[in-house]
Design a protein around this motif. Structure first.
Motif: not given
Length: 291
Positions: A278-279, A282, A284-285, A287
């Motif tokens: 899912e990341p 999307k 997304e990484t 931080k």
């Protein structure tokens, strides 16, 4: 060793993963003409389209809980390959390019101009060939237990391939399970012969992989059929493996290794898989601590 490998394969096929606790609408099963075969597929979920590609000797049910889990966030098109499950066989070898072309035609037939891909094992290699041969059809791909060269298989598996015979597979428990879904209940020996031939097909796709621009999430068990070194090599060919935190963006592709996970255990690690998938989908990484 030979018996252990066969028993592991039998367990994977004969014992699908448990269904998820969350209630799902029953998938809609359909058939479509693809390159001379009647391909069976099921559609479930809502969201961006994702095509799910199963492994050798498998079918949609034997992929287990990963399909309904993916359907919570995607509109999933799960297909059954040539001669597998409810899809008919045709007078043609099973090769990775053939499987990839079948997926491309399937997408055209059901009106999918572009989709994400989730592929496991044979389905992952077919997905890789789909990206190579039809790059405009794939948005992002998740490829679990994949190799781009036969040299990337574990030595034990390479040694096992010449020992494969139709007879050793037709006597396994999942040979009887095949008849429950198959369009031709007597077609299992023919399918096995084609899949054994597939294992012996040359596979050396490095130059093609270097040209790939499609973001790929590579997933490997730490005791998978492909070596960890091979998975890392694939990741590097896709532009990954450089140090972060140096002012340059991370590679579009990613690598995830599942701990204490053999080849046949990969599809059952549903929660862990979704934590990576899912990341990635999307964009997304995580931080860094100084961001």
């Amino acid at each position: 060793m030979l018996r252990k490998i066969l028993m592991a394969l039998a367990l994977m096929i004969a014992a699908p993963a448990a269904a998820p606790a969350i209630a799902q609408d029953k998938p809609e099963g359909k058939r479509v003409e693809v390159n001379g075969m009647r391909m069976y597929y099921e559609v479930s979920g809502q969201g961006e389209p994702m095509v799910v590609l199963h492994g050798a000797y498998m079918n949609i049910p034997s992929m287990g809980a990963i399909i309904p889990k993916l359907a919570e966030t995607h509109k999933v098109y799960a297909i059954e390959f040539q001669g597998h499950g409810r899809t008919t066989d045709i007078d043609r070898p099973i090769t990775y390019p053939n499987l990839a072309d079948d997926v491309a035609v399937f997408m055209d037939k059901v009106g999918l101009k572009k989709a994400d891909i989730f592929g496991y094992s044979m389905g992952a290699a077919a997905g890789l060939q789909l990206i190579i041969r039809h790059p405009d059809k794939v948005n992002k791909a998740v490829l679990a237990s994949v190799a781009y060269d036969t040299k990337g298989w574990q030595p034990e598996f390479i040694a096992f391939i010449p020992q494969m015979t139709v007879e050793m597979f037709v006597n396994m428990p999942f040979a009887q399970d095949y008849k429950k879904l198959a369009a031709n209940p007597d077609g299992f020996p023919g399918l096995v012969a084609k899949l054994i031939a597939l294992e012996k097909e040359p596979m050396a796709w490095e130059e093609d992989v270097k040209k790939i621009k499609t973001p790929i999430l590579i997933i490997s068990g730490d005791a998978d059929v492909s070596t960890l070194e091979h998975s890392v090599a694939l990741f590097r060919l896709l532009g990954g493996g450089a140090m972060g935190d140096m002012g340059k963006p991370l590679a579009a592709s990613r690598l995830a290794v599942l701990p204490a996970t053999s080849h046949t255990a990969v599809p059952d690690q549903v929660d862990l898989l979704m934590g990576f998938i899912e990341p990635f989908m999307k964009g997304e990484t995580p931080k860094g601590i100084f961001e």
